[in-house]
Scaffold this active site. Sequence first.
Site, short mmCIF file in Angstrom:
data_model
loop_
_atom_site.label_atom_id
_atom_site.label_comp_id
_atom_site.label_asym_id
_atom_site.label_seq_id
_atom_site.Cartn_x
_atom_site.Cartn_y
_atom_site.Cartn_z
N ASN A 171 -2.97 -2.81 -2.81
CA ASN A 171 -2.50 -2.04 -3.96
C ASN A 171 -3.56 -1.05 -4.46
OD1 ASN A 171 0.32 -2.73 -5.02
ND2 ASN A 171 -0.50 -4.69 -4.36
N VAL A 211 4.40 15.76 12.93
CA VAL A 211 5.71 15.15 12.69
C VAL A 211 5.66 13.66 13.03
CG1 VAL A 211 7.04 17.26 13.18
CG2 VAL A 211 6.61 15.64 15.04
N ALA A 233 0.83 -1.22 0.00
CA ALA A 233 0.00 0.00 0.00
C ALA A 233 0.87 1.26 0.00
CB ALA A 233 -0.92 -0.02 1.22
N CYS A 239 3.50 -12.13 -1.82
CA CYS A 239 2.65 -13.22 -2.29
C CYS A 239 3.47 -14.30 -3.02
CB CYS A 239 1.58 -12.69 -3.24
SG CYS A 239 0.75 -11.24 -2.59
N TYR A 286 -17.37 -18.33 -25.59
CA TYR A 286 -17.41 -19.79 -25.75
C TYR A 286 -16.70 -20.22 -27.03
CZ TYR A 286 -18.85 -24.36 -27.33
OH TYR A 286 -18.81 -25.63 -27.82
P1 FAD Z 1 2.70 -5.25 4.58
O1 FAD Z 1 3.04 -6.02 3.36
O2 FAD Z 1 2.53 -6.00 5.84
O3 FAD Z 1 3.81 -4.16 4.79
C1 FAD Z 1 3.81 -3.28 5.87
C2 FAD Z 1 5.22 -2.85 6.15
O4 FAD Z 1 5.17 -1.85 7.14
C3 FAD Z 1 6.09 -3.97 6.73
O5 FAD Z 1 7.19 -4.23 5.88
C4 FAD Z 1 6.53 -3.43 8.07
O6 FAD Z 1 7.89 -3.71 8.33
C5 FAD Z 1 6.34 -1.93 7.91
N1 FAD Z 1 6.12 -1.28 9.19
C6 FAD Z 1 5.22 -1.62 10.14
N2 FAD Z 1 5.30 -0.79 11.20
C7 FAD Z 1 6.28 0.09 10.90
C8 FAD Z 1 6.83 1.19 11.59
N3 FAD Z 1 6.39 1.56 12.79
N4 FAD Z 1 7.85 1.87 11.02
C9 FAD Z 1 8.30 1.51 9.79
N5 FAD Z 1 7.80 0.48 9.10
C10 FAD Z 1 6.81 -0.21 9.63
N6 FAD Z 1 -2.43 -11.36 -1.00
C11 FAD Z 1 -3.06 -11.55 -2.18
O7 FAD Z 1 -3.86 -10.70 -2.58
N7 FAD Z 1 -2.81 -12.65 -2.94
C12 FAD Z 1 -1.91 -13.60 -2.56
O8 FAD Z 1 -1.68 -14.58 -3.28
C13 FAD Z 1 -1.25 -13.44 -1.33
N8 FAD Z 1 -0.35 -14.35 -0.91
C14 FAD Z 1 0.33 -14.15 0.26
C15 FAD Z 1 1.26 -15.09 0.66
C16 FAD Z 1 1.97 -14.92 1.83
C17 FAD Z 1 2.96 -15.94 2.26
C18 FAD Z 1 1.74 -13.74 2.63
C19 FAD Z 1 2.50 -13.52 3.91
C20 FAD Z 1 0.80 -12.81 2.23
C21 FAD Z 1 0.08 -13.00 1.04
N9 FAD Z 1 -0.87 -12.08 0.62
C22 FAD Z 1 -1.54 -12.27 -0.56
C23 FAD Z 1 -1.17 -10.88 1.42
C24 FAD Z 1 -0.36 -9.65 0.97
O9 FAD Z 1 0.99 -9.98 0.94
C25 FAD Z 1 -0.62 -8.51 1.92
O10 FAD Z 1 -1.99 -8.25 1.93
C26 FAD Z 1 0.12 -7.25 1.52
O11 FAD Z 1 1.49 -7.42 1.58
C27 FAD Z 1 -0.27 -6.09 2.45
O12 FAD Z 1 0.45 -4.96 2.12
P2 FAD Z 1 0.64 -3.77 3.14
O13 FAD Z 1 1.47 -2.76 2.43
O14 FAD Z 1 -0.64 -3.35 3.69
O15 FAD Z 1 1.39 -4.40 4.39
#
Ligand code: FAD
Length: 566
Positions: free
Chosen positions: A316, A98, A14, A45, A437
């Site tokens: 995304n 901040v 995101a 993923c 189809y």
């Molecule tokens: P995240 O990917 O969790 O990223 C958040 C980031 O924020 C992390 O890297 C973390 O370190 C950082 N962060 C947190 N707190 C702080 C802080 N205080 N300071 C700085 N950084 C911080 N989704 C699908 O749609 N299809 C799939 O096939 C699929 N397969 C998956 C397979 C696996 C094994 C896993 C684990 C997930 C899968 N997902 C899938 C889910 C998908 O990966 C997540 O929904 C997606 O990554 C979420 O994105 P995000 O940016 O919200 O969070």
Amino acid sequence: MDSPRIVIIGGVAAGPKAAARARRLMPRADITIVERGRFLSYAGCGMPYFIEGKIKEVNELICTSAGVPRDSVFFEKVKNVKALNRTLATRIDRKAKVVEVVRVDSGEREILPYDKLVIATGGLPVKLPINGADLKHVFYLNQPDDALAIWDAVHSGNVKRAVIIGGGLIGMEVTGALAANGIEVSIVEMLDHLLPAALDPEMAAFLTKHVSAKGVHVFTGEKVQRIESDSVGNVRKVITDQREIPAEMVLLAVGVRPNVQLAKDAGIEIGQSGGIVVNEFMQTSDPDIYAGGDCVEVTDVVGGRKIHWPMGSAANKQGRVIGDNLAGRRSVFRGTVGTGVLKVFDYNVGRTGLTEQQARTLGYEVVTSLCPSPDCTHFMPEARLVLVKMVADAKNGRLLGIQAVGPGEAVKRVDVVATALHFGATVDQIGELDLGYAPPYATAIDVVAHAANIIQNKRTGLARGVTPYEVKAKLDRGEPFVWLDVRTQREYDEMRIEDSRIRLIPLGRLRERIAELPRDQEIIAFCKISLRAYEAQRILQEHGFENVSFMDGGITAWPFDVVRIT
Ligand code: FAD
């Protein structure tokens, strides 16, 4: 304000999506991403496929399709975005606008002022409070370092057996990945079937048969109590409330919860599901702070409730909406219809909307169809089976959801229904869709339309179906009924259900043998997929039989034992 200072916390899905979109719309904005981990903008993923060995280097999950790593230099040079990895955001001061950050390696602190802030802190794996959860070779799979550690364990030569705790999306994907490496896998799931949040029991049973046939031991309705090690701390077995399972490796995959502590500490509203509350513009309770991805709660468009929906697909899209709104466009994220797809060995699995169980819990009176079908015309050599379950509102025919499982092309069917759900379609409208189809791609009436037509027939009283589970409940209660198999003798000889209630009368002979059937007993017909059984129901009704129905999905969807003579 065409050059606002934008700070984004979280640098995976995101966050970077919001940054990239905002940059395209605001060339002069000052954009900074803060990411605690060492990797930025990676494809989480893809991790199961790296463990499986299909993807050779973890770097491939971090690189663009042109092979360029999405690191700080990439973000600086290509996106003109400052991306600070190994940097933890420790506090948001909303009054001073901040963010306080600390460099993980040096301990150096910094203050980042913002005009607009984006929280994209993602999710955290749910921890199991059991003894042994911190042993060596007990893993969670949340980020590339976890995938690398699992890969190392798999290739250490010491892991012959693994236990996956949790039969959800991640557990199932990793099951396939470990089995592909020759590891004997057991899955322990506390609820009564695999993928419990995604599938109804009969759909999960169909998948379980496949997984078991691949040598995986599936233990559902079973709770893990502890993990035990040998004297030097290596995992040796998993103890459940019903058995001991020997293992040298364990994956804990029991869910993901929103990572909201930072937002909570800053006084931002958190919802009932545990995620950050956002409006349709992805704005939090503070209008200068947006949030998206696994840390927020979203609207379930079909069920009308707020849910946590931790999927990369949603993260995304939400990032893009945030990027738009940072630039002053009024883009909206209406919510999710709950689409999820995955590959489990050779089976494609997908779902969207509500399962029957979820719909009933929300108070819907539902009507369902269970429909096995080839994914393209049966005479094509590439035709593969797909089992589809459709769920609709019995009162008004509104489509509520679909699940599809099988070696055939299931995902295309799920995507058609996901689109229809988004626009609030009824089952009648699904039947009307002009789907493509030609023999290699579909059947003349695609299985999605077929499933919708069955529901339409049920709603208008033409078709009377009973689910396999309703039939099983009758069997368990010892109820008398005639279980009418209308397949051919050859089909019966090859595969059958063994039960004293079974009467074999092939459909083509039903009219001439109709006198053999009792009029005072319930008759439940079935065939391979219950299309002939539906015709049998109509023939019997035509001849004055009143208590007659067919078993949804036929013997193909019967989730219990069958006898096969090969
Ligand atoms: P995240 O990917 O969790 O990223 C958040 C980031 O924020 C992390 O890297 C973390 O370190 C950082 N962060 C947190 N707190 C702080 C802080 N205080 N300071 C700085 N950084 C911080 N989704 C699908 O749609 N299809 C799939 O096939 C699929 N397969 C998956 C397979 C696996 C094994 C896993 C684990 C997930 C899968 N997902 C899938 C889910 C998908 O990966 C997540 O929904 C997606 O990554 C979420 O994105 P995000 O940016 O919200 O969070």
